[in-house]
Design a protein around this motif. Structure first.
Motif, PDB file in Angstrom:
ATOM      1  N   GLU A  94       0.802  -1.223   0.000  1.00 50.28           N
ATOM      2  CA  GLU A  94       0.000   0.000   0.000  1.00 50.28           C
ATOM      3  C   GLU A  94       0.839   1.280   0.000  1.00 50.28           C
ATOM      4  O   GLU A  94       0.497   2.225  -0.724  1.00 50.28           O
ATOM      5  N   PRO A  95       1.931   1.384   0.785  1.00 51.84           N
ATOM      6  CA  PRO A  95       2.706   2.631   0.740  1.00 51.84           C
ATOM      7  C   PRO A  95       3.231   2.964  -0.656  1.00 51.84           C
ATOM      8  O   PRO A  95       3.282   4.134  -1.045  1.00 51.84           O
ATOM      9  N   MET A  96       3.609   1.941  -1.411  1.00 53.09           N
ATOM     10  CA  MET A  96       4.105   2.176  -2.771  1.00 53.09           C
ATOM     11  C   MET A  96       2.970   2.661  -3.671  1.00 53.09           C
ATOM     12  O   MET A  96       3.137   3.598  -4.458  1.00 53.09           O
ATOM     13  N   LEU A  97       1.802   2.038  -3.545  1.00 52.96           N
ATOM     14  CA  LEU A  97       0.655   2.450  -4.363  1.00 52.96           C
ATOM     15  C   LEU A  97       0.211   3.857  -3.988  1.00 52.96           C
ATOM     16  O   LEU A  97      -0.112   4.664  -4.857  1.00 52.96           O
ATOM     17  N   ARG A  98       0.243   4.148  -2.704  1.00 52.25           N
ATOM     18  CA  ARG A  98      -0.104   5.511  -2.264  1.00 52.25           C
ATOM     19  C   ARG A  98       0.873   6.518  -2.852  1.00 52.25           C
ATOM     20  O   ARG A  98       0.494   7.609  -3.279  1.00 52.25           O
ATOM     21  N   GLY A  99       2.148   6.159  -2.869  1.00 52.94           N
ATOM     22  CA  GLY A  99       3.143   7.063  -3.437  1.00 52.94           C
ATOM     23  C   GLY A  99       2.872   7.364  -4.895  1.00 52.94           C
ATOM     24  O   GLY A  99       3.088   8.493  -5.350  1.00 52.94           O
ATOM     25  N   LEU A 100       2.378   6.362  -5.622  1.00 47.19           N
ATOM     26  CA  LEU A 100       2.065   6.590  -7.036  1.00 47.19           C
ATOM     27  C   LEU A 100       0.911   7.580  -7.181  1.00 47.19           C
ATOM     28  O   LEU A 100       0.951   8.482  -8.019  1.00 47.19           O
ATOM     29  N   PHE A 101      -0.125   7.439  -6.362  1.00 50.63           N
ATOM     30  CA  PHE A 101      -1.244   8.382  -6.397  1.00 50.63           C
ATOM     31  C   PHE A 101      -0.785   9.775  -5.971  1.00 50.63           C
ATOM     32  O   PHE A 101      -1.228  10.789  -6.543  1.00 50.63           O
ATOM     33  N   GLU A 102       0.088   9.849  -4.977  1.00 50.49           N
ATOM     34  CA  GLU A 102       0.590  11.153  -4.536  1.00 50.49           C
ATOM     35  C   GLU A 102       1.409  11.819  -5.632  1.00 50.49           C
ATOM     36  O   GLU A 102       1.322  13.042  -5.827  1.00 50.49           O
ATOM     37  N   ALA A 103       2.214  11.026  -6.339  1.00 50.67           N
ATOM     38  CA  ALA A 103       2.991  11.582  -7.449  1.00 50.67           C
ATOM     39  C   ALA A 103       2.069  12.131  -8.526  1.00 50.67           C
ATOM     40  O   ALA A 103       2.335  13.177  -9.124  1.00 50.67           O
ATOM     41  N   ALA A 104       0.949  11.424  -8.784  1.00 45.12           N
ATOM     42  CA  ALA A 104      -0.022  11.907  -9.764  1.00 45.12           C
ATOM     43  C   ALA A 104      -0.660  13.201  -9.279  1.00 45.12           C
ATOM     44  O   ALA A 104      -0.784  14.179 -10.035  1.00 45.12           O
ATOM     45  N   ALA A 105      -1.069  13.240  -8.016  1.00 46.24           N
ATOM     46  CA  ALA A 105      -1.705  14.440  -7.467  1.00 46.24           C
ATOM     47  C   ALA A 105      -0.769  15.634  -7.493  1.00 46.24           C
ATOM     48  O   ALA A 105      -1.188  16.768  -7.738  1.00 46.24           O
ATOM     49  N   ASN A 106       0.522  15.383  -7.279  1.00 48.80           N
ATOM     50  CA  ASN A 106       1.499  16.461  -7.263  1.00 48.80           C
ATOM     51  C   ASN A 106       1.639  17.144  -8.618  1.00 48.80           C
ATOM     52  O   ASN A 106       2.124  18.275  -8.708  1.00 48.80           O
ATOM     53  N   ARG A 107       1.214  16.478  -9.674  1.00 51.62           N
ATOM     54  CA  ARG A 107       1.307  17.083 -11.012  1.00 51.62           C
ATOM     55  C   ARG A 107       0.478  18.352 -11.115  1.00 51.62           C
ATOM     56  O   ARG A 107       0.809  19.257 -11.868  1.00 51.62           O
ATOM     57  N   ILE A 108      -0.607  18.436 -10.360  1.00 51.59           N
ATOM     58  CA  ILE A 108      -1.455  19.634 -10.446  1.00 51.59           C
ATOM     59  C   ILE A 108      -1.458  20.432  -9.155  1.00 51.59           C
ATOM     60  O   ILE A 108      -2.044  21.500  -9.085  1.00 51.59           O
TER      61      ILE A 108
END
Length: 223
Positions: A94-108
């Motif tokens: 889960e921490p890795m998957l969360r990091g991927l979503f956070e990286a996506a959110a950081n784009r905007i």
């Protein structure tokens, strides 16, 4: 709730999305896909305001499998305005998957979409792969129990001794040392936690400053 797309609808649902997209290739027979599905659904709901979660049935969309170069399921991509900026393969914790979503959110959200704390002249990691590496570090930092800056060139990270955390830390630090050779990482288990020591030479202290800032931000968000 995920939106399922096909070869006919992917460009409309993904390419025209006003927010970054996390795109998952799955298969109905895939045990790993079923295992991460509840986590992905939870993250999709949590990040619904900034990230669109989209699924592709790999068996029903072979053209998309070929287009994205997918060789196994689950495989996830971060797409920003239709352009691939990060990817992740396999049933990650889960921490890795969360990091991927956070990286996506950081784009905007104005966050860092690359490893901003590493100077361009010091890193051999391709630019296109840096958002994924950032997501990996953010995933690791989600397990932070504490951190201490022992001296300018030395940072100690204390992580929860959860399932797979030690292996995750060892694999990630080995990859990072491989592209930024000035890093000296040491991972060890102490009592009920995993300790990661990070050392850099005096000429690269500014890099450790940036890594420390990212870790501190993740820890503050956790507590």
């Amino acid at each position: 709730m995920a939106v399922e797309v096909t070869e006919e609808t992917v460009d409309q649902k993904v390419g025209a999305s006003p927010v970054p997209v996390v795109l998952e290739f799955f298969a109905s027979w895939c045990g790993d896909c079923r295992r991460v599905a509840p986590v992905l659904d939870k993250l999709a709901e949590e990040f619904a305001a900034t990230v669109k979660f989209v699924e592709v049935n790999a068996d029903e969309s072979p053209g998309l499998v070929e287009r994205f170069g997918v060789s196994s399921t689950p495989t996830l991509f971060v797409l920003d305005r239709g352009q691939q900026v990060a990817s992740m393969v396999g049933a990650q914790p889960e921490p890795m998957l969360r990091g991927l979503f956070e990286a996506a959110a950081n784009r905007i959200e104005g966050g860092r979409s690359e490893l901003a704390w590493v100077p361009a002249d010091a890193c051999t990691l391709p630019t296109a792969d840096r958002p994924t590496r950032l997501a990996e570090f953010e995933g690791l930092f989600a397990s932070l129990r504490g951190l201490r800056r022992e001296e300018p060139g030395w940072l100690r990270l204390r992580l929860d001794d959860g399932e797979g955390i030690e292996e995750q830390a060892r694999a990630l630090t080995a990859r990072e040392a491989g592209c930024c050779s000035f890093f000296d990482f040491a991972v060890q288990r102490q009592a009920d936690e995993v300790v990661v020591d990070v050392r850099v030479p005096a000429s690269r202290v500014v890099v450790l400053d940036g890594l420390t800032a990212q870790a501190e931000a993740a820890y503050a968000a956790r507590v």
